[in-house]
Design an enzyme around this catalytic site. Structure first.
Site, PDB file in Angstrom:
ATOM      1  N   GLY A 591       0.821  -1.197   0.000  1.00 58.23           N
ATOM      2  CA  GLY A 591       0.000   0.000   0.000  1.00 58.23           C
ATOM      3  C   GLY A 591       0.850   1.240   0.000  1.00 58.23           C
ATOM      4  O   GLY A 591       2.038   1.213  -0.345  1.00 58.23           O
ATOM      5  N   PHE A 665       8.315  16.351   8.927  1.00 55.44           N
ATOM      6  CA  PHE A 665       9.753  16.215   8.746  1.00 55.44           C
ATOM      7  C   PHE A 665      10.177  14.803   8.374  1.00 55.44           C
ATOM      8  O   PHE A 665      11.365  14.505   8.319  1.00 55.44           O
ATOM      9  CB  PHE A 665      10.488  16.658  10.009  1.00 55.44           C
ATOM     10  CG  PHE A 665      10.336  18.123  10.317  1.00 55.44           C
ATOM     11  CD1 PHE A 665      10.208  18.575  11.621  1.00 55.44           C
ATOM     12  CD2 PHE A 665      10.283  19.047   9.292  1.00 55.44           C
ATOM     13  CE1 PHE A 665      10.045  19.916  11.887  1.00 55.44           C
ATOM     14  CE2 PHE A 665      10.126  20.388   9.555  1.00 55.44           C
ATOM     15  CZ  PHE A 665       9.998  20.830  10.869  1.00 55.44           C
ATOM     16  N   ASP A 781       9.404  -3.807  15.822  1.00 56.62           N
ATOM     17  CA  ASP A 781      10.232  -3.266  14.745  1.00 56.62           C
ATOM     18  C   ASP A 781      10.617  -1.832  15.090  1.00 56.62           C
ATOM     19  O   ASP A 781      10.418  -0.906  14.308  1.00 56.62           O
ATOM     20  CB  ASP A 781       9.478  -3.320  13.418  1.00 56.62           C
ATOM     21  CG  ASP A 781      10.403  -3.068  12.226  1.00 56.62           C
ATOM     22  OD1 ASP A 781       9.888  -2.891  11.107  1.00 56.62           O
ATOM     23  OD2 ASP A 781      11.641  -3.022  12.415  1.00 56.62           O
TER      24      ASP A 781
END
Length: 984
Positions: A591, A665, A781
């Site tokens: 996606g 950012f 993760d």
């Protein structure tokens, strides 16, 4: 004839006597004009006593009476004296009148203390704009804004009465002025505001705060409240009690609503201690100009509580094995049951996946359902429902028989001219025997088969009350001309069979013909190809959410919540038409994340930049389910300043869209690499001046799958004086930082990076992980690529797997049939596939190394191979990164402890890093974290419901075997106040 003339003269004398003449006023005329401050004198002459009145006022100042003449004298006339003056003959009530104008050069219309005109709908409204000069012409009514008058508005102008608006309607409300023309000049009055109160068009509507039937026990209190509203105060509200009941106290209240001056009334009937004779119908009546409305409540008073059961199912039920069964009981009770339970054969049942218990209650009805999912034979028996409320109890029993398929459990023969067949099932199997001449054929399906009925002996071997019944049948073989004997067991239309060969015969057949061999070979090859394709498909990586929420711990094993079972609150739904998509921020195999503008997210007029997660059009159902699971997990977690928070979702009418905060950012990894050249280093133990750090080629390139930065990066050297002043104001809290210049303060891409920023990033990520741990959530993760930065350099933890192609990302290494971020994984995760809170702490230590190396890849120069795995097992750890203070490297080493139990929890990590932060940075973080988050409309209330989560101690757990976190239906949204920061 003369007699008639005499009567006429007499009658005329009585009719026109002098006392009935009308009074005369001097000066004559219909009106008199007097200059401002000039004297005014009016004389009234009549036969008897006269009296001056002014517009129905009985007394007028300045009146003198002498010999049937009344004189009214006003020494200084002003506009307040304007009006119609009436001379009244006190005896005959004959009257004459004259209107007085007082000319005021400065005010063509008389000044009025009244500016707000109130009228009822359908009545006439008078605008008192009285002309001070009768020569005023063309008197008109206009709106204050000079717009056209409302449709249907009709008025009558009058210099003496002003303007009369006829048949006022609600649509006529507004601001009006009177205008005219005086001596070739347009003149106007001051503003008048017209308010029209509506009148009722129907009898009042009664709202009852009670059910249609109320049940009480003797001596309990009764409170019945009915409410109604009316467009005006002309309304009556009362309670009518049944005959024979004790006197009741009725309290009433009234208030005016701000909407259209609507009046709300309420009446509360109160009986402190009810009696049996108070049973009956209590009726509330409301009356206005249009009629009467009624609502009633029936009261039943009992001596004590009661319970009446009404089972939905029959007492005895038969159901096939593998099917599901729903047992239902409905109870009418007062008070409601204090305890209710289901049991099976005397053992209590609890809510599980096999036994789903659902309870509902409404007014005085309580229902309970027990769903038996995919019944097994062992679940046949007696199920009992019990409930009690202290005064009464109910007990209802269901007897369940599970129907099973027949099964041939044993067979033998022919032995000594007899064959034996044993079958089991429920109900008891019916065994029949068939002969036929065809070898190895089902005789029962042959046309010429013979059923054996005479030489059959059938007995029941075992017949439990609940369970399978075992039946044995024997038959004597006496017919040698038949070659096959079939035993058929039948239960409820289903059959099982076995065949007996009566005499051995050599039957020639071509079992291994070339055609058969070829067909079997082709089928085997096809099956092999399908197996290979299926294996390749299973090897293909699939999108799944990395974050895992723990439900319970069994020993050292984790039990995770199935995110598909979490509820989805439709209050998070956001209209698709209010999204305007922009550029793609990140794209992966499954996606992408797209920048979008959301209209009306926070309030109706708001416009907000957001990030929208979506799947590709080729996504499979499993990937769609995974994205929906991620949405549900974000709802469950709730808001925190240091995670990417959910703002809304689109799940109806198209593909699933997950709307989250937009981080301008990009990801932390590329931000650190982009800021290397302008990094300002200072360490606690040594001086370090401004340094330009040469970008390493292997680390300088932006990540192929990173989050796109939406602000231009600083070019050249941004160490100008303005940047220094901004940084100093940000750190020291100078007056440079203003609320009105917040966007300028947060234009961080023009500012350099220093060690305080690195400490701030480390602290914020630790705070975010502390929050996830408190929600029993494991990230799995954690790395700089999964940390996003937004305005004010606020770090936010996310799961960016959807928009990252791990097949092309070198950080993910093939291990088994999966791609894993090995260099960020703890030893227990690498070698034992165990993910815990402590494994997240290890990954956090690697993240710290990334931060203080300004985006270098961990274990630089070391490929992930057998040597790497060996070094990790032997305890190899990375050296301190170049820009890490000694205390931060000590934190890294503690996070990399080989024993997971010795690694510090995120709470301790937060405390240690907070000691190194400057007071200015702490103050800035507190300001950010204490701000109320931007919540979508309608979610504030729903977000107040939270699930009380208690964090687990994961590694080396010595708790009892099972510690469930979620108990059945206790899954709610995260509560409010996720942004309060406790200072250590």
């Amino acid at each position: 004839m003369e007699y008639h003339w005499i009567l006429l003269c007499v009658s005329l004398c009585f009719t026109f006597h002098p006392g009935d003449t009308k009074p005369t006023i001097t000066p004559a005329g219909t009106y008199v004009v007097v200059s401002l401050n000039a004297p005014l004198e009016l004389q009234c002459q009549g036969e008897k006593a006269m009296q001056w009145q002014r517009e129905e006022r009985p007394k007028v100042r300045g009146e003198t009476k002498v010999d049937g003449k009344s004189t009214l004298y006003i020494p200084k006339a002003h506009p307040a004296h304007m009006g119609r003056y009436i001379c009244l003959e006190e005896t005959s009530q004959e009257r004459a009148s004259i209107y007085i104008y007082v000319k005021d050069p400065d005010n063509p219309f008389r000044k009025s203390m009244v500016s707000n005109i109130l009228s009822r709908e359908g009545d006439s409204a008078s605008i008192p704009c009285l002309a001070t000069d009768p020569s005023l012409e063309n008197l008109q009514l206009k709106t204050c804004s000079s717009k056209a008058l409302a449709s249907g508005l009709h008025f009558s102008p009058s210099l003496e009465q002003g303007i009369i608006i006829h048949n006022t309607q609600k649509s006529y409300e507004g601001c009006y002025v009177c205008t005219g023309r005086l001596k070739e000049t347009n003149v106007r009055s001051h503003d008048y505001h017209l308010t029209v109160r509506p009148v009722p068009v129907a009898p009042p509507v009664i709202m009852m705060q009670a059910p249609k039937r109320v049940i009480l026990i003797r001596d309990e209190s009764l409170y019945l409240t009915c409410n109604t509203t009316n467009v005006n105060g002309n309304i009556k509200l009362k309670w009518v009690a049944p005959l024979g009941s004790q006197p009741a106290k009725v309290d009433g209240s009234s208030r005016i609503l701000t909407e259209n001056f609507t009046q709300a009334r309420s009446a509360t009937l109160h009986i402190a201690a009810v009696r049996i004779q108070d049973t009956g119908r209590y009726q509330c009546e409301a009356e206005n100009e249009k009629g009467v409305s009624t609502q009633s409540v029936w009261l039943d008073v009992f001596e004590k509580g009661f319970m009446y059961s009404n089972p939905v199912n029959n007492g005895t039920i038969q159901v096939r094995a593998g099917e599901s069964l729903l047992l239902s009981v409905s109870i009418e009770a007062y008070p409601m049951p204090r305890s209710a339970s289901w049991s099976f054969m005397g053992r209590g049942l609890h809510n599980t996946s096999d036994h789903v218990i659902t309870t509902r209650s409404h007014e005085y009805t309580y229902s309970s359902e027990l769903k038996l999912v995919r019944l097994k034979m062992s679940e046949g028996g007696v199920y009992t429902f019990q409930a009690s409320n202290g005064d009464a109890s109910v007990n209802h029993t269901f007897t369940i028989f599970v129907i099973s398929k027949p099964e041939i459990v044993s067979h033998e023969g022919p032995v000594d001219g007899q064959v034996r067949c044993v079958a089991e099932g429920f109900p008891a199997p019916q065994i029949t025997w068939y002969y036929c001449e065809q070898p190895y054929a089902r005789c029962s399906q042959q046309v010429n088969a013979t059923q054996e009925e005479q030489n059959v002996i059938t007995v029941t071997l075992f017949s439990p009350l609940f369970g399978k019944t075992e039946v044995e049948s024997r038959v004597n073989i006496s017919r040698g001309r038949f070659s096959t004997l079939e035993c058929v067991a039948t239960v409820e239309g289903e059959q099982a069979f076995t065949l007996f060969s009566i005499s051995e015969r050599t039957i020639s057949h071509d079992l291994f013909s070339p055609l058969l061999i070829g067909s079997v070979s082709a089928a085997c090859i096809l099956c092999l190809i399908l197996i290979v394709l299926f294996y390749k498909y299973m090897q293909k990586p699939k999108y799944q959410i990395q974050w895992k929420v723990i439900e319970g711990i069994h020993g050292n094993n984790y039990v995770y919540i199935d995110p598909t079972q979490l509820p989805y609150d439709h209050q998070w739904e956001f209209p698709r038409k209010n999204l305007r998509f922009g550029k793609t921020l990140g794209s992966g195999a499954f996606g992408k994340v797209v920048e979008a503008t959301a209209y009306g997210l926070a309030n109706e007029d708001s416009m907000m930049t957001v990030a929208v997660k979506m799947l590709k059009s080729s996504a499979h159902s499993t990937e769609k389910e995974a994205l929906m699971s991620e949405l549900k997990v974000l709802i469950y977690l709730g808001n925190h300043i240091n995670i990417v928070n959910l703002l809304g979702a689109c799940t109806v009418g198209g593909p699933t869209l997950v709307i989250t905060e937009y981080c301008c950012f990009g990801d932390l990894l590329n931000f650190l690499r982009r800021k290397r050249e302008s990094f300002i280093c200072f360490k606690l133990e040594e001086d370090c001046h401004y340094r330009n750090i040469m970008l390493q080629r292997e680390m300088a390139g932006d990540s192929l799958n990173g989050y796109m930065t939406m602000r231009p990066s600083a070019a050249g050297k941004p160490s100008s004086s303005s940047s220094s002043e901004k940084r100093r104001s940000l750190r020291e809290g100078s007056p440079y930082v203003e609320e009105d210049s917040e966007s300028e303060m947060f234009d961080e891409d023009s500012l350099s990076l220093d060690t305080e920023d690195l400490l701030s990033f480390s602290y914020q990520v630790a705070k975010g992980m502390e929050f996830l741990t408190s929600k029993n959530c494991i990230h799995r993760d954690l790395a700089a690529r999964n940390i996003l930065l937004t305005q004010g350099r606020v770090a936010k933890i996310c799961d960016f797997g959807l928009a990252r192609d791990i097949n092309t990302d070198s950080n993910y290494v093939v291990k088994g049939n999966a791609r894993l971020p090995v260099k960020w994984m703890s030893p227990e995760s690498i070698f034992e596939c165990v993910y815990t809170f402590e494994s997240d702490v290890w990954s956090y230590g690697i993240l710290l190394w990334e931060i203080f190396s300004l985006g270098n890849s961990p274990y630089p120069g070391m490929p992930v191979d057998a040597k790497f795995y060996k070094l990790i097992k032997e305890g190899y750890r990375m050296d301190a990164p170049e820009f890490a203070p000694s205390e931060m490297y000590q934190i890294m080493r503690s996070c990399w402890d080989a024993d997971p139990l010795n690694r510090p929890p995120f709470r301790k990590v937060v405390e240690r890093i907070e000691q190194q932060l400057s007071d200015t940075t702490k103050h800035i973080y507190l300001n950010f974290s204490s701000r109320v988050p931007v919540m979508p409309r309608g979610r504030e209330e729903s977000s107040t419901h939270s699930m009380a989560s208690q964090p687990f101690n994961s590694a080396g757990n010595n708790s009892p075997p099972s510690r469930p976190l979620l108990l059945h239906h206790e899954v709610f949204l995260e509560g409010t106040e996720p942004f309060r920061v406790q200072r250590v």
